[in-house]
Design a protein around this motif. Structure first.
Motif, PDB file in Angstrom:
ATOM      1  N   GLU A  35     -32.587  90.390  84.034  1.00  0.00           N
ATOM      2  CA  GLU A  35     -33.880  90.504  84.713  1.00  0.00           C
ATOM      3  C   GLU A  35     -35.010  90.021  83.805  1.00  0.00           C
ATOM      4  O   GLU A  35     -35.948  89.353  84.257  1.00  0.00           O
ATOM      5  CB  GLU A  35     -34.131  91.956  85.130  1.00  0.00           C
ATOM      6  CG  GLU A  35     -33.158  92.505  86.151  1.00  0.00           C
ATOM      7  CD  GLU A  35     -33.217  91.772  87.478  1.00  0.00           C
ATOM      8  OE1 GLU A  35     -34.290  91.241  87.815  1.00  0.00           O
ATOM      9  OE2 GLU A  35     -32.183  91.712  88.163  1.00  0.00           O
ATOM     10  N   LEU A  36     -34.927  90.361  82.524  1.00  0.00           N
ATOM     11  CA  LEU A  36     -35.937  89.889  81.572  1.00  0.00           C
ATOM     12  C   LEU A  36     -35.943  88.372  81.486  1.00  0.00           C
ATOM     13  O   LEU A  36     -37.006  87.736  81.446  1.00  0.00           O
ATOM     14  CB  LEU A  36     -35.662  90.477  80.183  1.00  0.00           C
ATOM     15  CG  LEU A  36     -36.099  91.909  79.906  1.00  0.00           C
ATOM     16  CD1 LEU A  36     -35.747  92.291  78.476  1.00  0.00           C
ATOM     17  CD2 LEU A  36     -37.594  92.077  80.135  1.00  0.00           C
TER      18      LEU A  36
ATOM     19  N   GLU B 168     -44.214  89.184  77.078  1.00  0.00           N
ATOM     20  CA  GLU B 168     -45.227  88.728  78.033  1.00  0.00           C
ATOM     21  C   GLU B 168     -45.910  87.447  77.565  1.00  0.00           C
ATOM     22  O   GLU B 168     -46.482  86.717  78.365  1.00  0.00           O
ATOM     23  CB  GLU B 168     -46.268  89.838  78.256  1.00  0.00           C
ATOM     24  CG  GLU B 168     -45.702  91.057  78.969  1.00  0.00           C
ATOM     25  CD  GLU B 168     -46.718  92.186  79.093  1.00  0.00           C
ATOM     26  OE1 GLU B 168     -47.890  91.957  78.723  1.00  0.00           O
ATOM     27  OE2 GLU B 168     -46.350  93.280  79.551  1.00  0.00           O
TER      28      GLU B 168
ATOM     29  N   GLU C 277     -39.317  81.781  90.407  1.00  0.00           N
ATOM     30  CA  GLU C 277     -40.029  81.822  91.686  1.00  0.00           C
ATOM     31  C   GLU C 277     -40.912  80.591  91.871  1.00  0.00           C
ATOM     32  O   GLU C 277     -41.484  80.380  92.948  1.00  0.00           O
ATOM     33  CB  GLU C 277     -40.876  83.100  91.789  1.00  0.00           C
ATOM     34  CG  GLU C 277     -42.140  83.122  90.939  1.00  0.00           C
ATOM     35  CD  GLU C 277     -41.880  83.384  89.457  1.00  0.00           C
ATOM     36  OE1 GLU C 277     -42.847  83.328  88.665  1.00  0.00           O
ATOM     37  OE2 GLU C 277     -40.714  83.632  89.106  1.00  0.00           O
TER      38      GLU C 277
ATOM     39  N   GLU D 247     -37.524  86.722  84.512  1.00  0.00           N
ATOM     40  CA  GLU D 247     -38.992  86.738  84.446  1.00  0.00           C
ATOM     41  C   GLU D 247     -39.513  85.599  83.576  1.00  0.00           C
ATOM     42  O   GLU D 247     -40.521  84.962  83.903  1.00  0.00           O
ATOM     43  CB  GLU D 247     -39.468  88.077  83.885  1.00  0.00           C
ATOM     44  CG  GLU D 247     -39.244  89.262  84.804  1.00  0.00           C
ATOM     45  CD  GLU D 247     -39.656  90.580  84.156  1.00  0.00           C
ATOM     46  OE1 GLU D 247     -40.340  90.526  83.114  1.00  0.00           O
ATOM     47  OE2 GLU D 247     -39.299  91.651  84.690  1.00  0.00           O
ATOM     48  N   GLN D 248     -38.830  85.339  82.464  1.00  0.00           N
ATOM     49  CA  GLN D 248     -39.255  84.265  81.564  1.00  0.00           C
ATOM     50  C   GLN D 248     -39.017  82.882  82.156  1.00  0.00           C
ATOM     51  O   GLN D 248     -39.729  81.930  81.854  1.00  0.00           O
ATOM     52  CB  GLN D 248     -38.498  84.373  80.233  1.00  0.00           C
ATOM     53  CG  GLN D 248     -38.879  85.558  79.389  1.00  0.00           C
ATOM     54  CD  GLN D 248     -40.306  85.464  78.873  1.00  0.00           C
ATOM     55  OE1 GLN D 248     -40.735  84.422  78.404  1.00  0.00           O
ATOM     56  NE2 GLN D 248     -41.041  86.554  78.969  1.00  0.00           N
TER      57      GLN D 248
ATOM     58  N   LYS E 212     -40.375  94.261  75.515  1.00  0.00           N
ATOM     59  CA  LYS E 212     -40.832  93.784  76.823  1.00  0.00           C
ATOM     60  C   LYS E 212     -42.316  93.427  76.783  1.00  0.00           C
ATOM     61  O   LYS E 212     -42.750  92.449  77.412  1.00  0.00           O
ATOM     62  CB  LYS E 212     -40.577  94.855  77.892  1.00  0.00           C
ATOM     63  CG  LYS E 212     -39.117  94.972  78.303  1.00  0.00           C
ATOM     64  CD  LYS E 212     -38.921  96.044  79.353  1.00  0.00           C
ATOM     65  CE  LYS E 212     -39.554  95.684  80.672  1.00  0.00           C
ATOM     66  NZ  LYS E 212     -39.269  96.687  81.727  1.00  0.00           N
TER      67      LYS E 212
END
Length: 522
Positions: A216-217, A185, A225, A220-221, A181
């Motif tokens: 979920e990971l 980033e 949004e 995020e990538q 994780k």
């Protein structure tokens, strides 16, 4: 002062004969350490002798590791290989993470034999202390040079799955997840794919909750949004790759809702403006295929009606009205084109989401637009039947090797596409519209036995049978089912950088013609 070969052998003998009194012969071990300052013969001997007595002189541990490290960086490749081969013997207690860190750095070698030696050494110490070895690997992934980072990630991607279960404990897998994780980033496209492969292979993430964590990971990538800039190839590429990684994780319990919503709200409105990462890729079809594959796993939507409306409007764009002469006027334009591949994707997605709001076409679409839609459906269905009949005639009686030619593979897939559309259109022509039929998307794999049975079924298909359209008539006979479309290979490159030279794989003639566009006139 460098030790000679004779001095090395003499002091080796002293240590070998000492047995329990080894610690009293610190000077003899120091002579062996000094062997790294000699010539090639002395260095080869030192590479073997230093690790043999390493554990007996803890006060010289740092000096011994540094001496062996010097040999790992020697100009003579044979000396380097010997030193690397012996490195796992230093991997005990608090020294192991340091040895793992050193071995990870040594992955940057361009010598294949040496590279294999490093891999073997890393696997060896992984089986001694998995978590400690991972600490060295992740340390270099997060802070090391680019080439070391790249090869360390590839090591994890290829080697972790080969480790026995007693090594890959829950504690070890938790550590891998936590450290990965951190890496995620800031990753390149290729790194993201490889790291997702690492995580997807972890045993404790095979559960529903585990797959949800992986989704979920990916979310995020994917930056779901943020609004999509269709002209930015980086953004488009990111979305493609993230969606591809998420697809295998979706199920009836792990929903694709956020991705489907994003596609409806941000991708479909900009479909014609999307910039493809590579010229050979039909970006519109690729996006529509992804949407179709995700749609069966979509959960409850906040804006279901709005998203269905977007799908409906986009479907209308790909389903032409009949030529003007069919309405009693003179035709002034070219015959409309029937874009079967696009329509299959859009119809399937609409069909899947329509199950959640079955009265959409009745209560949410005004009468004039619904009438227009049915005219388009009817015209498309007529063209569909002509094409299905032509394909079946062309494939009739062909089996085995005859169906494996490129030309016939294309026809088999075309037949699958057109049959799928036919089934979906029949559902929509029900009153009220039905959403009960199930199909297998044309590019998805199907059992060979079903394909063989379908081909045999063609032998009894006559002109009368195949003319039965979605408005009634006999049931269309089963069709050959083959996975004739290969999925492109994911590209690579920093998400935050320009696209560069990506490799989506070779696009065969089969793949390039799977966008079926037919012009028909009656």
């Amino acid at each position: 002062m460098a030790a000679t070969v004779e001095e090395l052998y003499r002091n080796y003998g002293i240590l070998a004969d000492a047995k329990e009194d080894l610690s009293k012969h610190k000077e003899a071990y120091q002579v062996i350490l000094d062997g790294v300052k000699g010539g090639p013969k002395e260095k080869r001997l030192a590479a073997q002798f230093i690790p043999k007595f390493f554990s007996s002189f803890p006060e010289l541990a740092d000096a011994a590791i540094n001496a062996q490290l010097d040999l790992c960086e020697d100009e003579d490749v044979s000396i380097r290989r010997q030193a690397i081969k012996e490195l796992p013997r230093f991997a005990s207690g608090e020294n192991l993470p340091r040895v793992a860190d050193i071995l990870t750095q040594l992955l940057q070698t361009d010598d294949s034999a040496e590279f294999n030696q490093v891999n073997t050494a890393l696997i060896s110490i992984f089986k001694i202390d998995a978590k400690g070895t991972l600490g060295g690997l992740f340390s270099q992934i997060l802070q090391g040079e680019d080439v070391v980072r790249e090869r360390a990630i590839k090591f994890l991607s290829s080697k972790l799955k080969t480790m026995p279960e007693d090594i890959m404990t829950k504690e070890v897998e938790d550590y891998i997840f936590t450290e990965t994780k951190k890496v995620l980033e800031d990753v390149t496209g290729e790194e993201f794919v490889l790291l997702m492969r690492v995580l997807s292979g972890l045993k404790y993430l095979q559960t529903v909750s585990g797959r949800q964590q992986l989704v979920e990971l990916v979310v995020e990538q994917a930056f779901l949004e943020q609004a999509l800039n269709p002209a930015d190839t980086d953004s488009v590429d990111r979305l493609l790759q993230c969606t591809r990684q998420a697809l295998p994780l979706f199920s009836k319990n792990v929903h694709s809702t956020r991705f489907v919503t994003y596609f409806c709200e941000h991708v479909l409105p900009n479909l014609s403006m999307l910039t493809s990462p590579v010229a050979e890729l039909d970006i519109q079809l690729e996006v529509l295929k992804l949407l179709a594959e995700m749609s069966p796993f979509c959960g409850d939507m906040d804006k279901l009606e709005a998203n269905l409306t977007m799908l409906f409007e986009k479907l209308l764009e790909f389903m032409p009205l009949p030529p003007e002469e069919e309405n009693g006027e003179n035709a002034t334009s070219e015959e409309p084109k029937l874009q079967f591949s696009y329509v299959e994707c859009l119809l399937f997605s609409f069909h899947q989401l329509g199950k959640k709001l079955p009265d959409f076409l009745i209560d949410k679409v005004d009468a004039e637009k619904l009438k227009d839609f049915k005219i388009r459906l009817q015209y498309f269905a007529r063209g569909l039947q002509v094409y299905i009949r032509q394909l079946r005639v062309a494939l009739q009686g062909k089996t085995g090797d005859a169906l494996k030619t490129e030309e016939n593979k294309i026809k088999v897939v075309a037949l699958k596409i057109t049959n799928n559309i036919n089934v979906l259109i029949k559902d929509l022509f029900h009153n009220p519209p039905s959403y009960k039929s199930t199909i297998t998307l044309s590019w998805k794999p199907v059992q060979k036995t079903e394909a063989a049975a379908a081909v045999v079924g063609q032998k009894r298909a006559s002109g009368e049978d195949t003319d039965a359209g979605p408005l009634g008539g006999k049931k269309v006979s089963p069709l050959p089912r083959r996975d004739a479309r290969q999925i492109y290979n994911p590209p690579s490159g920093k998400y935050s950088a320009t696209i560069g030279n990506f490799s989506y794989g070779e696009f065969s003639a089969l793949n390039s013609v799977l966008v079926f566009t037919v012009t028909l006139g009656w």
